[in-house]
Design a protein around this motif. Structure first.
Motif, PDB file in Angstrom:
ATOM      1  N   PRO A 106      -4.412  -3.745   0.912  1.00 22.95           N
ATOM      2  CA  PRO A 106      -3.807  -3.903  -0.407  1.00 22.95           C
ATOM      3  C   PRO A 106      -3.515  -2.548  -1.061  1.00 22.95           C
ATOM      4  O   PRO A 106      -4.108  -1.531  -0.673  1.00 22.95           O
ATOM      5  CB  PRO A 106      -4.875  -4.676  -1.185  1.00 22.95           C
ATOM      6  N   PRO A 107      -2.646  -2.531  -2.064  1.00 25.41           N
ATOM      7  CA  PRO A 107      -2.387  -1.292  -2.784  1.00 25.41           C
ATOM      8  C   PRO A 107      -3.626  -0.877  -3.585  1.00 25.41           C
ATOM      9  O   PRO A 107      -4.529  -1.680  -3.800  1.00 25.41           O
ATOM     10  CB  PRO A 107      -1.237  -1.657  -3.712  1.00 25.41           C
ATOM     11  N   GLY A 108      -3.614   0.367  -3.998  1.00 31.09           N
ATOM     12  CA  GLY A 108      -4.667   0.844  -4.876  1.00 31.09           C
ATOM     13  C   GLY A 108      -5.651   1.793  -4.244  1.00 31.09           C
ATOM     14  O   GLY A 108      -6.485   2.371  -4.912  1.00 31.09           O
ATOM     15  N   GLY A 109      -5.550   2.005  -2.941  1.00 34.42           N
ATOM     16  CA  GLY A 109      -6.505   2.880  -2.276  1.00 34.42           C
ATOM     17  C   GLY A 109      -6.128   4.346  -2.287  1.00 34.42           C
ATOM     18  O   GLY A 109      -6.905   5.197  -1.904  1.00 34.42           O
ATOM     19  N   TYR A 110      -4.919   4.659  -2.754  1.00 37.41           N
ATOM     20  CA  TYR A 110      -4.458   6.050  -2.759  1.00 37.41           C
ATOM     21  C   TYR A 110      -4.754   6.675  -4.101  1.00 37.41           C
ATOM     22  O   TYR A 110      -4.465   6.112  -5.152  1.00 37.41           O
ATOM     23  CB  TYR A 110      -2.949   6.107  -2.484  1.00 37.41           C
ATOM     24  N   THR A 111      -5.310   7.877  -4.064  1.00 38.61           N
ATOM     25  CA  THR A 111      -5.478   8.662  -5.278  1.00 38.61           C
ATOM     26  C   THR A 111      -4.886  10.058  -5.040  1.00 38.61           C
ATOM     27  O   THR A 111      -5.241  10.694  -4.046  1.00 38.61           O
ATOM     28  CB  THR A 111      -6.950   8.788  -5.698  1.00 38.61           C
ATOM     29  N   PRO A 112      -3.971  10.469  -5.907  1.00 35.42           N
ATOM     30  CA  PRO A 112      -3.323  11.786  -5.717  1.00 35.42           C
ATOM     31  C   PRO A 112      -4.306  12.931  -5.851  1.00 35.42           C
ATOM     32  O   PRO A 112      -5.332  12.847  -6.388  1.00 35.42           O
ATOM     33  CB  PRO A 112      -2.267  11.845  -6.791  1.00 35.42           C
TER      34      PRO A 112
ATOM     35  N   PHE B  17       0.830  -1.200   0.000  1.00 33.67           N
ATOM     36  CA  PHE B  17       0.000   0.000   0.000  1.00 33.67           C
ATOM     37  C   PHE B  17       0.869   1.257   0.000  1.00 33.67           C
ATOM     38  O   PHE B  17       0.678   2.165  -0.815  1.00 33.67           O
ATOM     39  CB  PHE B  17      -0.942   0.023   1.211  1.00 33.67           C
ATOM     40  N   CYS B  18       1.835   1.316   0.920  1.00 32.12           N
ATOM     41  CA  CYS B  18       2.694   2.504   1.022  1.00 32.12           C
ATOM     42  C   CYS B  18       3.583   2.656  -0.206  1.00 32.12           C
ATOM     43  O   CYS B  18       3.834   3.781  -0.661  1.00 32.12           O
ATOM     44  CB  CYS B  18       3.514   2.454   2.303  1.00 32.12           C
ATOM     45  N   LEU B  19       4.058   1.555  -0.765  1.00 36.90           N
ATOM     46  CA  LEU B  19       4.843   1.645  -1.997  1.00 36.90           C
ATOM     47  C   LEU B  19       4.016   2.244  -3.123  1.00 36.90           C
ATOM     48  O   LEU B  19       4.468   3.166  -3.817  1.00 36.90           O
ATOM     49  CB  LEU B  19       5.364   0.263  -2.404  1.00 36.90           C
ATOM     50  N   ASP B  20       2.825   1.752  -3.302  1.00 37.62           N
ATOM     51  CA  ASP B  20       1.936   2.261  -4.350  1.00 37.62           C
ATOM     52  C   ASP B  20       1.701   3.766  -4.166  1.00 37.62           C
ATOM     53  O   ASP B  20       1.827   4.557  -5.099  1.00 37.62           O
ATOM     54  CB  ASP B  20       0.618   1.481  -4.307  1.00 37.62           C
ATOM     55  N   MET B  21       1.391   4.145  -2.954  1.00 37.63           N
ATOM     56  CA  MET B  21       1.106   5.544  -2.643  1.00 37.63           C
ATOM     57  C   MET B  21       2.325   6.435  -2.861  1.00 37.63           C
ATOM     58  O   MET B  21       2.253   7.465  -3.546  1.00 37.63           O
ATOM     59  CB  MET B  21       0.646   5.657  -1.191  1.00 37.63           C
ATOM     60  N   HIS B  22       3.457   6.058  -2.297  1.00 31.26           N
ATOM     61  CA  HIS B  22       4.629   6.927  -2.341  1.00 31.26           C
ATOM     62  C   HIS B  22       5.344   6.907  -3.677  1.00 31.26           C
ATOM     63  O   HIS B  22       6.012   7.896  -4.025  1.00 31.26           O
ATOM     64  CB  HIS B  22       5.550   6.632  -1.166  1.00 31.26           C
ATOM     65  N   LEU B  23       5.187   5.857  -4.457  1.00 36.91           N
ATOM     66  CA  LEU B  23       5.708   5.896  -5.829  1.00 36.91           C
ATOM     67  C   LEU B  23       4.958   6.942  -6.637  1.00 36.91           C
ATOM     68  O   LEU B  23       5.562   7.707  -7.404  1.00 36.91           O
ATOM     69  CB  LEU B  23       5.622   4.520  -6.487  1.00 36.91           C
TER      70      LEU B  23
END
Length: 148
Positions: A142-148, A48-54
Motif C-alpha cells: 500500500p502507499p504511505g511507506g515512503y518518506t523523503p 505505492f509508486c505514485l505516492d512516492m514519486h508524487l
C-alpha cells in the motif's frame, strides 16, 4: 490472503535500484524523470509508486498543474512541452505494449527530442519503473511507506 513480507532478494533490489538511479541520472532531467515514472505508475495502478514519486516530483518543482493533468497529457494543451510529450508517449508505448512493439512514429518522435544516450536512459527508466510497479502491485504494497 498470504502475507507478502519480502519484496525481493536484496541483491535483486540493489540491481533494480541501480538501474533506476543510473537511468534517471543519464536522462539528466529529474523533473521529467518523475513525470515519466508517475505516468507509468498510473498506467500500472501502482499506488505505492505514485505516492512516492508524487512526493519526489514536488521536491523537483514539478507543477501541480502538470501533476493534475498528467493522466490526460495528450489533451492538456501547452501544459506539457513537445519534449515532455514525446517522453510520455514513449513511456506509454513501452509500458502498455498493446501491439507487442513500440510504434515507429512514437520512437521517432522521441528521437527528435533526445540524443541516443538520453533515449537509452529514458527507455531504461521506463523499464525500471515498470519493474518496480510489478513488484509493488504484485505484493500489494500500500502507499504511505515512503518518506523523503
Amino acid at each position: 490472503m498470504t502475507p507478502r513480507t519480502r519484496l525481493l532478494d536484496p541483491a535483486v533490489g540493489r540491481a533494480m535500484s541501480a538501474l533506476s538511479a543510473t537511468a534517471k541520472k543519464g536522462l539528466g532531467d529529474p523533473a521529467l524523470a518523475e513525470l515519466v515514472v508517475i505516468r507509468a505508475s498510473q498506467l500500472n495502478h501502482c499506488a505505492f509508486c505514485l505516492d512516492m514519486h508524487l512526493a519526489i516530483a514536488h521536491e523537483y518543482g514539478v507543477s501541480e498543474k502538470q501533476l493534475d493533468l498528467l493522466a490526460a497529457w495528450e489533451e492538456a494543451g501547452d501544459v506539457f512541452d513537445e519534449r515532455e510529450r514525446a517522453a510520455l508517449a514513449l513511456t506509454e508505448a513501452v509500458t502498455v505494449l498493446t501491439d507487442g512493439f513500440v510504434p515507429d512514429e512514437v520512437y521517432e518522435r522521441a528521437a527528435k527530442h533526445f540524443d541516443a544516450a538520453e533515449l537509452a536512459h529514458l527507455t531504461g527508466l521506463v523499464v525500471a519503473i515498470n519493474n518496480w510497479n510489478r513488484v509493488m502491485v504484485g505484493r500489494r504494497i500500500p502507499p504511505g511507506g515512503y518518506t523523503p
